[in-house]
Write a protein that holds these residues in place. Structure first.
Motif, PDB file in Angstrom:
ATOM      1  N   GLY A   1       0.847  -1.177  -0.284  1.00 36.25           N
ATOM      2  CA  GLY A   1      -0.112   0.020   0.595  1.00 36.25           C
ATOM      3  C   GLY A   1       0.552   1.250  -0.339  1.00 36.25           C
ATOM      4  O   GLY A   1       2.060   1.359   0.546  1.00 36.25           O
ATOM      5  N   VAL A   2       0.682   2.375  -0.941  1.00 35.89           N
ATOM      6  CA  VAL A   2       0.586   3.210  -1.279  1.00 35.89           C
ATOM      7  C   VAL A   2       0.709   4.866  -0.569  1.00 35.89           C
ATOM      8  O   VAL A   2      -0.424   4.701  -1.730  1.00 35.89           O
ATOM      9  N   GLU A   3       0.600   5.585  -0.001  1.00 38.33           N
ATOM     10  CA  GLU A   3      -0.120   6.854  -0.587  1.00 38.33           C
ATOM     11  C   GLU A   3       0.729   7.619  -0.692  1.00 38.33           C
ATOM     12  O   GLU A   3       1.719   8.584  -0.268  1.00 38.33           O
ATOM     13  N   SER A   4      -0.395   8.490  -1.755  1.00 36.53           N
ATOM     14  CA  SER A   4       0.411   9.901  -2.252  1.00 36.53           C
ATOM     15  C   SER A   4       0.173  11.170  -1.788  1.00 36.53           C
ATOM     16  O   SER A   4      -1.772  10.937  -1.596  1.00 36.53           O
ATOM     17  N   LEU A   5      -0.076  12.486  -1.332  1.00 33.53           N
ATOM     18  CA  LEU A   5      -0.807  13.595  -1.000  1.00 33.53           C
ATOM     19  C   LEU A   5      -0.679  14.561  -2.073  1.00 33.53           C
ATOM     20  O   LEU A   5       0.301  14.728  -2.275  1.00 33.53           O
ATOM     21  N   PHE A   6      -1.646  15.125  -3.050  1.00 36.46           N
ATOM     22  CA  PHE A   6      -1.134  16.091  -4.086  1.00 36.46           C
ATOM     23  C   PHE A   6      -2.127  17.024  -3.805  1.00 36.46           C
ATOM     24  O   PHE A   6      -2.610  16.981  -3.641  1.00 36.46           O
ATOM     25  N   PRO A   7      -1.391  18.723  -3.647  1.00 38.94           N
ATOM     26  CA  PRO A   7      -2.409  19.907  -3.859  1.00 38.94           C
ATOM     27  C   PRO A   7      -2.660  19.566  -5.180  1.00 38.94           C
ATOM     28  O   PRO A   7      -2.832  18.751  -6.490  1.00 38.94           O
ATOM     29  N   LEU A   8      -4.264  19.920  -5.080  1.00 39.31           N
ATOM     30  CA  LEU A   8      -5.492  19.925  -5.887  1.00 39.31           C
ATOM     31  C   LEU A   8      -5.414  21.002  -7.349  1.00 39.31           C
ATOM     32  O   LEU A   8      -5.212  20.251  -8.493  1.00 39.31           O
ATOM     33  N   TYR A   9      -4.476  22.014  -6.698  1.00 39.84           N
ATOM     34  CA  TYR A   9      -4.243  22.754  -7.965  1.00 39.84           C
ATOM     35  C   TYR A   9      -2.962  22.751  -8.905  1.00 39.84           C
ATOM     36  O   TYR A   9      -2.519  23.985  -9.053  1.00 39.84           O
TER      37      TYR A   9
END
Length: 112
Positions: free
Chosen positions: A71-79
């Motif tokens: 399992g891998v989690e990634s955090l992205f800015p929406l814009y």
């Protein structure tokens, strides 16, 4: 003075070349992300949105997916300008705002 800058920053209009869909927790999304080290390389990521942090232009969302059985989690800015395309593949209704319990239940992600 600082309060005025915060108000102006939250009302700033974002002009983007791509359409930004309404993303909520529980949605299964597919992203096409440009790799910052190599501008020609585009990665396709598919996962479930487990969290969203609303903060105006600094809104972020967290995606959980499986890579080689891990399992891998990634955090992205929406814009983010590195996200070239966003597609909502499935809309699941969930009861909570954060789906951190999926970290323990990996079988829920294998049916993607």
């Amino acid at each position: 003075m600082l309060g005025l800058l915060v108000c102006l920053g939250s009302e700033k209009i974002v002009e983007s070349k791509r359409e930004i869909p309404d993303i909520k927790t529980g949605y299964i999304v597919q992203l096409k992300v440009e790799v910052p080290e190599n501008k020609r390389c585009v990665s396709v990521l598919k996962g479930i949105v487990i969290a969203r942090h609303n903060a105006g232009l600094n809104t972020t969302f967290r995606i959980r997916r499986q890579v080689a059985g891990v399992g891998v989690e990634s955090l992205f800015p929406l814009y983010s300008p590195n996200i070239k395309e966003m597609n909502v593949l499935d809309k699941n209704k969930v009861s909570g705002a954060k789906l951190y319990y999926l970290r323990d239940k990996m079988n829920a992600l294998t049916k993607q």
